[in-house]
Design a protein around this motif. Structure first.
Motif, PDB file in Angstrom:
ATOM      1  N   LYS A   1       0.782  -1.074  -0.031  1.00  0.00           N
ATOM      2  CA  LYS A   1       0.062   0.056   0.033  1.00  0.00           C
ATOM      3  C   LYS A   1       0.816   1.229  -0.026  1.00  0.00           C
ATOM      4  CE  LYS A   1      -3.923  -2.196   2.452  1.00  0.00           C
ATOM      5  NZ  LYS A   1      -4.846  -2.200   3.347  1.00  0.00           N
ATOM      6  N   ASN A   2       1.979   1.389   0.889  1.00  0.00           N
ATOM      7  CA  ASN A   2       3.038   2.398   0.682  1.00  0.00           C
ATOM      8  C   ASN A   2       3.592   2.464  -0.626  1.00  0.00           C
ATOM      9  OD1 ASN A   2       2.193   2.676   3.397  1.00  0.00           O
ATOM     10  ND2 ASN A   2       3.882   1.553   4.190  1.00  0.00           N
ATOM     11  N   ILE A   3       3.877   1.573  -1.525  1.00  0.00           N
ATOM     12  CA  ILE A   3       4.280   1.569  -2.705  1.00  0.00           C
ATOM     13  C   ILE A   3       3.370   2.141  -3.787  1.00  0.00           C
ATOM     14  CG2 ILE A   3       5.206   0.207  -4.762  1.00  0.00           C
ATOM     15  CD1 ILE A   3       6.257  -1.741  -2.719  1.00  0.00           C
ATOM     16  N   GLU A   4       2.098   1.913  -3.670  1.00  0.00           N
ATOM     17  CA  GLU A   4       1.003   2.236  -4.406  1.00  0.00           C
ATOM     18  C   GLU A   4       0.773   3.809  -4.101  1.00  0.00           C
ATOM     19  OE1 GLU A   4      -2.363   0.057  -3.535  1.00  0.00           O
ATOM     20  OE2 GLU A   4      -1.612  -1.827  -4.372  1.00  0.00           O
ATOM     21  N   ARG A   5       0.982   4.133  -2.748  1.00  0.00           N
ATOM     22  CA  ARG A   5       0.808   5.869  -2.486  1.00  0.00           C
ATOM     23  C   ARG A   5       2.006   6.511  -2.898  1.00  0.00           C
ATOM     24  NH1 ARG A   5      -0.345   3.387   2.913  1.00  0.00           N
ATOM     25  NH2 ARG A   5      -2.485   3.095   3.078  1.00  0.00           N
ATOM     26  N   GLY A   6       3.030   5.785  -3.188  1.00  0.00           N
ATOM     27  CA  GLY A   6       4.492   6.643  -3.507  1.00  0.00           C
ATOM     28  C   GLY A   6       4.998   7.014  -2.193  1.00  0.00           C
ATOM     29  N   THR A   7       5.035   6.506  -0.899  1.00  0.00           N
ATOM     30  CA  THR A   7       5.339   7.060   0.415  1.00  0.00           C
ATOM     31  C   THR A   7       6.624   5.694   0.336  1.00  0.00           C
ATOM     32  OG1 THR A   7       3.913   5.656   1.478  1.00  0.00           O
ATOM     33  CG2 THR A   7       3.567   7.834   1.339  1.00  0.00           C
ATOM     34  N   PHE A   8       6.790   4.900  -0.474  1.00  0.00           N
ATOM     35  CA  PHE A   8       7.847   3.851  -0.089  1.00  0.00           C
ATOM     36  C   PHE A   8       8.327   3.810  -1.852  1.00  0.00           C
ATOM     37  CE2 PHE A   8      10.043  -0.094  -0.382  1.00  0.00           C
ATOM     38  CZ  PHE A   8      10.837   0.009   0.853  1.00  0.00           C
ATOM     39  N   GLN A   9       9.530   3.903  -2.100  1.00  0.00           N
ATOM     40  CA  GLN A   9      10.139   3.673  -3.579  1.00  0.00           C
ATOM     41  C   GLN A   9      11.192   2.507  -3.418  1.00  0.00           C
ATOM     42  OE1 GLN A   9      11.338   7.821  -4.123  1.00  0.00           O
ATOM     43  NE2 GLN A   9      10.144   7.758  -5.770  1.00  0.00           N
ATOM     44  N   LEU A  10      10.691   1.435  -4.400  1.00  0.00           N
ATOM     45  CA  LEU A  10      11.711   0.268  -4.515  1.00  0.00           C
ATOM     46  C   LEU A  10      12.971   0.701  -4.916  1.00  0.00           C
ATOM     47  CD1 LEU A  10       9.067  -2.251  -5.849  1.00  0.00           C
ATOM     48  CD2 LEU A  10      10.194  -2.148  -3.486  1.00  0.00           C
ATOM     49  N   LEU A  11      14.053   0.079  -4.639  1.00  0.00           N
ATOM     50  CA  LEU A  11      15.401   0.364  -5.502  1.00  0.00           C
ATOM     51  C   LEU A  11      15.417  -0.181  -6.774  1.00  0.00           C
ATOM     52  CD1 LEU A  11      17.942  -0.228  -2.597  1.00  0.00           C
ATOM     53  CD2 LEU A  11      16.609   1.815  -3.211  1.00  0.00           C
ATOM     54  N   SER A  12      16.087   0.500  -7.634  1.00  0.00           N
ATOM     55  CA  SER A  12      16.325  -0.492  -8.752  1.00  0.00           C
ATOM     56  C   SER A  12      17.374  -1.584  -8.739  1.00  0.00           C
ATOM     57  CB  SER A  12      16.872   0.727 -10.053  1.00  0.00           C
ATOM     58  OG  SER A  12      18.232   1.165  -9.528  1.00  0.00           O
TER      59      SER A  12
END
Length: 291
Positions: free
Chosen positions: A212-223
């Motif tokens: 959910k945090n990834i969807e909200r943009g509050t957590f960004q996965l590393l490349s």
């Protein structure tokens, strides 16, 4: 053999008989994990465990390795664990090793004597999910302990003489806390000084709370290259006595194997070549990665 729900085990236990003496995970709150969300934690009864052992004997009476599941089976009362261990070594004449997952809170709840007794009765290796050494990250993913408590749990295992395998998760701090994650995790692992260290790379399933945090943009996965940069920073700061390191899990972009500190220079050079050349073709593609 009969199992309740899906069974998980460390990669190194692939050839072991899996005995499910507990169901689920007692903590079961980590936001990156979906492994035991469909189970309620319980410790199986003596009758159930005796039945499991009987079935395992029929399956493979010559087993040399056994793994006690589920998520933190070390939460079982120490006297009961001793009884289980004694029974296993009595009934499996070729048994050489028994492994178990150990949550940090459950390890801390046991006395030094209890851990020493478990070793004396044949418990061989404990798998400890450290995940991160950064306080903010551990709190945000609801790991339930502080870095200092994680160190205390690891050092308690070390003092008991039990073999210890720690796991960390590359990318668990996202882009914002990548450097802090690498530095603080290196500090915690160095303080524990485990026998084995495994590095996984974060993969988030849709059902995980972290998604959910990834969807909200509050957590960004590393490349992929950012993940390697973080791993390099962690490895470059580790100070361990003798540790077998692996990052060859299916989640990792670049499979690596080494013994630290002896192979550190070669390990870092391998990572540097990929980073300097931005050699994405040498990395495992996303469709090939898995948990």
């Amino acid at each position: 053999m009969f199992y309740e729900g899906r069974i998980y085990r460390p990669p190194s236990e692939a050839k072991s008989i899996i005995l499910q003496i507990t169901v689920g995970c007692q903590h079961n709150a980590c936001t990156f994990c979906t492994m035991y969300k469909d189970k309620s934690f319980r410790i199986k009864s003596h009758t159930e465990i005796n039945d499991i052992i009987a079935k395992a004997l029929v399956h493979d009476s010559d087993a040399e390795r056994i793994f006690l599941a589920d998520g933190d089976a070390i939460a079982v009362d120490s006297l009961m664990l001793v009884e289980i261990l004694d029974q296993l070594y009595e009934k499996f004449p070729r048994l050489k090793r028994v492994g178990i997952y150990g949550g940090p809170k459950d390890i801390l709840a046991k006395s030094p004597q209890e851990l020493a007794d478990l070793k004396a009765h044949g418990l061989t290796i404990v798998y400890l999910g450290v995940e991160s050494g950064n306080a903010e990250i551990l709190s945000s993913v609801c790991k339930g302990v502080t870095p200092e408590q994680m160190i205390a749990a690891g050092q308690k295992l070390k003092a008991s003489g039990l073999t210890q395998s720690c796991t960390v998760i590359i990318g668990l701090g996202g882009k914002v806390l990548s450097n802090e994650h690498a530095c603080d995790t290196a500090r915690v692992i160095s303080a524990i000084d485990p026998d084995f260290l495994g590095a996984l790379t974060l993969m988030v399933e849709a059902e995980a709370p972290l998604a959910k945090n990834i969807e909200r943009g509050t957590f960004q996965l590393l490349s992929p290259l950012e993940s390697l940069t973080e791993l390099r920073a962690l490895l470059g700061q580790l100070n361990v006595t003798h540790c077998v390191f692996r990052s060859n899990h299916a989640s990792n972009y670049l499979p690596l194997r080494a013994t630290l500190p002896d192979d550190r220079s070669n390990l870092l050079q391998t990572i540097d070549k990929v980073l300097q050349n931005q050699a994405l073709e040498q990395l495992r593609p996303e469709w090939w990665r898995g948990l």
